[in-house]
Design an enzyme around this catalytic site. Structure first.
Site, mmCIF file in Angstrom:
data_model
loop_
_atom_site.group_PDB
_atom_site.id
_atom_site.type_symbol
_atom_site.label_atom_id
_atom_site.label_comp_id
_atom_site.label_asym_id
_atom_site.label_seq_id
_atom_site.Cartn_x
_atom_site.Cartn_y
_atom_site.Cartn_z
ATOM 1 N N TYR A 96 4.177 5.352 11.291
ATOM 2 C CA TYR A 96 4.546 3.962 11.569
ATOM 3 C C TYR A 96 5.369 3.295 10.464
ATOM 4 C CZ TYR A 96 0.277 3.270 8.759
ATOM 5 O OH TYR A 96 -0.687 3.317 7.770
ATOM 6 N N HIS A 101 -3.789 4.088 4.696
ATOM 7 C CA HIS A 101 -4.859 3.094 4.831
ATOM 8 C C HIS A 101 -6.184 3.707 4.378
ATOM 9 C CE1 HIS A 101 -7.372 -0.091 6.431
ATOM 10 N NE2 HIS A 101 -8.022 0.801 7.144
ATOM 11 N N ARG A 114 0.854 -1.184 0.000
ATOM 12 C CA ARG A 114 0.000 0.000 0.000
ATOM 13 C C ARG A 114 0.888 1.231 0.000
ATOM 14 N NH1 ARG A 114 -1.306 2.600 4.557
ATOM 15 N NH2 ARG A 114 -1.416 0.775 5.913
#
Length: 410
Positions: free
Chosen positions: A314, A305, A301
């Site tokens: 992160y 998200h 990805r």
């Protein structure tokens, strides 16, 4: 039940030339304990991977794409480019307050367009909420794809018209729905007839995070014991929101089906031809009545998200750069150039088409009116329900007394 000697997908790789790290944050980029080989037909630099044809009664993966000519490759490239443009425009619309939320698919185009091209018209797809490339190939109107994200509609399109179910926001729940649908197809006698226009398969699309949900495990149980004609297409984009795959599973996800008796295979999810070939084989098994297949499309990805997420909190920049060099669109472009199928005028026309898509999408979304405030009651149950009817009547009375439908809706 499962036919003796039925074709089984080959776990492992057609090539080990591009072993990818399971998770960059498990070590330095490009280094990880998990270097499981994966099916790959085109390298990141656009070179064909030539595998020996599979011994036995079925073709190897490379043979499954041998019939694809220049027009087919260009069609896949076009669909990937337009899917990304849709993604960019939808993200911008959300940033301008036109959508409440949006789930991006940038980087996962090959893992969606490739398998979508392998589908038969009668096959049914159950998407999660970011399968924008599959919906594009299946002909779902771009504006309709965003009705849910705008809060204008609970769905947005007619599933029967495109053989694509509505987007699912409840993680993993639709995998059970897909399996139940596949069992229904089986009981309707639309499997194993030998008629390519009748035999039907069902595809459940979900992410790595969904494999932690009990619904997916239950679906695997039902699919396995019933030999249901379903393909479990897991797009492992390596992050379940902010949780890496290494915190979700101690083994490669393609092996998840083994304990249920479902054969599995891992494919390079950034290789559109490999994704096409693996899906074609899984569909062949399903159509013939040989049961389900679990596929892990190993991808990444590249965006967030959803538009409410900040991946910089992160993820490491080095990890993102590693995968950016494996961009699925650039990989197919390199193959087209290498094989003499690239044409500058064609590319310019495609860029103009992408611009037109962006313009029409912006105009179409902004033209969507507010839904009727009572529409929230319309499809709670399939049949009339006393409590819902009473609540609708109360709401209509309240709305008429206040005289401000927009305020009530808020």
């Amino acid at each position: 039940m499962r036919t003796a000697g039925a074709a089984q997908p080959r776990p492992g790789a057609a090539s080990e030339g591009d072993r990818v790290p399971h998770q960059a944050n498990a070590g330095s980029v490009g280094e990880s304990a998990d270097v499981t080989p994966l099916v790959q037909l085109v390298t990141p630099t656009g070179e064909r991977v030539h595998e020996p044809d599979n011994a036995g009664d079925r073709p190897g993966y490379a043979a499954r794409v041998a019939h694809l000519g220049a027009d087919d490759l260009r069609a896949m490239y076009r669909d990937m480019v337009l899917t990304r443009r849709f993604d960019d425009e939808a993200t911008a619309l959300q940033r301008h307050g036109e959508l409440a939320l949006y789930a991006q698919s940038t980087g996962q185009e090959a893992a969606q367009v490739g398998p979508a091209h392998a589908l038969a018209p009668q096959d049914m797809v159950f998407p999660s909420y970011r399968e924008h490339g599959i919906l594009h190939v299946r002909g779902v109107d771009p504006v309709d794809r965003l009705r849910l994200y705008r809060g204008q509609d609970h769905g947005g399109w007619d599933p029967a018209e495109h053989n694509v179910s509505l987007y699912t926001l409840v993680i993993g729940s639709h995998v059970l729905h897909a399996t139940g649908y596949a069992m229904g197809v089986q009981r309707d006698g639309a499997v194993g007839t030998g008629d390519p226009a009748r035999d039907t398969a069902v595809v459940a699309c979900f992410g790595d995070g969904a494999t932690s949900q009990g619904d997916v495990s239950e679906a695997l149980v039902f699919a396995a014991v019933n030999d249901a004609p379903v393909v479990f297409w897991c797009q492992n984009n390596q992050w379940a929101i902010s949780e890496p795959t290494t915190r979700q599973s101690s083994a490669p996800l393609y092996r998840r089906g083994e304990g249920f008796g479902v054969p599995g295979v891992r494919v390079d999810g950034n290789d559109v031809l490999a994704c096409y070939a693996v899906m074609a084989e899984a569909l062949e098994r399903a159509h013939a009545g040989h049961g389900p297949t679990f596929v892990e499309a190993y991808t990444y990805r590249m965006g967030a998200h959803t538009t409410s997420d900040d991946p910089t909190r992160y993820r490491e920049r080095a990890e993102e750069e590693y995968w950016r060099r494996r961009d699925p669109i650039e990989r197919l472009a390199a193959l087209l150039r290498a094989e003499g199928h690239w044409d500058e005028q064609w590319a310019a026309d495609l860029a103009a088409e992408a611009d037109a898509l962006g313009e029409s999408l912006r105009a179409g979304v902004r033209a969507l009116g507010a839904p009727e405030t009572t529409s929230m009651f319309d499809h709670v149950y399939a049949t009339p329900h006393a409590q819902v009817t009473a609540e609708r009547e109360w709401f209509e009375t309240y709305e008429s007394e206040t005289g401000d439908a927009a305020e009530v809706a808020r």
